[in-house]
Scaffold this active site. Sequence first.
Site, PDB file in Angstrom:
ATOM      1  CB  SER A 223      -5.051  16.105   3.717  1.00 27.79           C
ATOM      2  OG  SER A 223      -4.016  17.007   4.018  1.00 27.79           O
TER       3      SER A 223
ATOM      4  N   GLY B 209      -7.536  20.553   6.702  1.00 29.07           N
ATOM      5  CA  GLY B 209      -7.679  19.172   6.268  1.00 29.07           C
ATOM      6  C   GLY B 209      -9.104  18.707   6.059  1.00 29.07           C
TER       7      GLY B 209
ATOM      8  NE  ARG C  97      -8.395  17.921   0.424  1.00 29.20           N
ATOM      9  CZ  ARG C  97      -7.413  17.206  -0.129  1.00 29.20           C
ATOM     10  NH1 ARG C  97      -7.538  16.746  -1.351  1.00 29.20           N
ATOM     11  NH2 ARG C  97      -6.316  16.945   0.559  1.00 29.20           N
TER      12      ARG C  97
ATOM     13  NE  ARG D  35      -5.296  15.318  -4.332  1.00 27.93           N
ATOM     14  CZ  ARG D  35      -6.363  14.546  -4.159  1.00 27.93           C
ATOM     15  NH1 ARG D  35      -7.248  14.382  -5.141  1.00 27.93           N
ATOM     16  NH2 ARG D  35      -6.571  13.943  -3.006  1.00 27.93           N
TER      17      ARG D  35
ATOM     18  CB  CYS E  31       6.218   8.456 -21.921  1.00 27.76           C
ATOM     19  SG  CYS E  31       6.919   6.943 -22.600  1.00 27.76           S
ATOM     20  CD  GLU E  32       6.318   7.558 -15.961  1.00 26.01           C
ATOM     21  OE1 GLU E  32       6.066   6.463 -15.408  1.00 26.01           O
ATOM     22  OE2 GLU E  32       7.459   8.044 -16.041  1.00 26.01           O
TER      23      GLU E  32
ATOM     24  CE1 TYR F 169      -2.618  20.924  -1.187  1.00 19.46           C
ATOM     25  CE2 TYR F 169      -4.925  20.319  -0.941  1.00 19.46           C
ATOM     26  CZ  TYR F 169      -3.768  20.878  -0.428  1.00 19.46           C
ATOM     27  OH  TYR F 169      -3.764  21.388   0.838  1.00 19.46           O
TER      28      TYR F 169
END
Length: 474
Positions: free
Chosen positions: A235, A271, A316, A362, A393-394, A423
């Site tokens: 990709s 891709g 894409r 992503r 919360c990350e 995506y």
Amino acid sequence: MATPANPLAPDWLREPADANELHPGLWSRTVDRIDGRLVVGGVSADDLAARFGTPLYVVDETEARQRAAEVRAAFADAFARVGSNAKVYYAGKAFLSIEIARWMVDAGLNIDVCSGGELAVAVAADVDPARIGFHGNNKSLAEIDRAVALEVGTIILDSVQEIERVAEAAARHGRTQRVRLRVNSGVHAHTHAFLATAHEDQKFGITLTDTPAAVARIRELDGLDFLGLHCHIGSQIFGADGFAESAARLLSVHKQLLDDGPVPELNLGGGFGIAYTAADDPSPIDELATRIAETVASGCAELGIPIPVVAFEPGRSIIGTAGLTLYTVGTTKDVTVSYQDDGETAVRRYVSVDGGMSDNARPALYGADYSVRIANRATDAAPALVRVAGKHCESGDIVVDADYLPNDVAPGDLLAVAATGAYCWSLSSNYNYVGRPAVVAVRDGEARVIVRGETEADLLARDAAYAVNKEDIA
């Protein structure tokens, strides 16, 4: 005098002279600034935010349709010049909805799906099943049965076991099912050493060595019609070299298979990459198509075989730059960072927005880079290095790892992140019980919802313990 670049910026990122600049390779071709405000499809970003809220996925319908038509024409023209034909399937995994499936069919594309859910969307969009290709490394028996019953155009066999499963479904329904066989060419176009790769360690497809025996079994079964080989090499690919090498390897097996029967097609997958930052430089699709067509033609000439119909599965490269995401700034925070052993420091500005990894996974999954601009106004303020962070919360909840915004960016500003059409919605989640944003299509000054956003009531409705007679939480 220009402000020195922030030493915390990655090497590829250049400080812009104007932090309001919209790099033309990153945004859809209808995006512009009018009176300082970002406009897409003839609709201003702040009007979209006021009407539909943020976060908000915005898809430029004109760009999506135009890109689909351009990709189809590029491959059709390139293969016509070498005396063959090309088929283009839109890879629904990039982003699929009923409306988008219809846009792709209108542009002359087929639809590629890889789950029962994606198949259901294509059917709901009234896509002719004959124009559908069905992928997946672990299709359920129910999914296979439904695909055969619907008379989908092709099923891509991903394992030896699927040969028997699809044949059994074809026998039950009294029909002959066209199939492709997914193989691993040993080419990995996302690495610099793809030409040297000889072995595969992945879940998709079978080896080229095992291919003749698998095709022989397909041909033994009355319910299966072998269409050809399929391969996908990666990709976000910028050049044609990987496709050229993969095609050469597949054609040698293709020639061998011709000894025992017809092999009318060859599917080289998708891709093709797009630009996410100003540093990205993908090859234009017409150049890629021409190079691949010439490689296939010369390979067939060397082997003394006819040029097959060649199929491709872009996703894409069609929908990516047609999309952008709008966010509202909640807080800003300057963080002083040491970047050398001698204690040298620099400032990184964190700009926190009302979305994050639940609407764009992503960056967290792949370390993907994106570009961002203020959308509701233009400013003469000097550029400042920013990191756009989400609300989850990350610590890894980053939307844009590094870019420059005007240094007067402030709470309440509207931000637009470019090239989020692929995506992002399809990988979205409800992490931290955050609803997925709506998807709005814009065209010729009009905007309409094509996928509803989720409310807290939507999320609670799935909880079996939730009392449905309670007052809705909105």
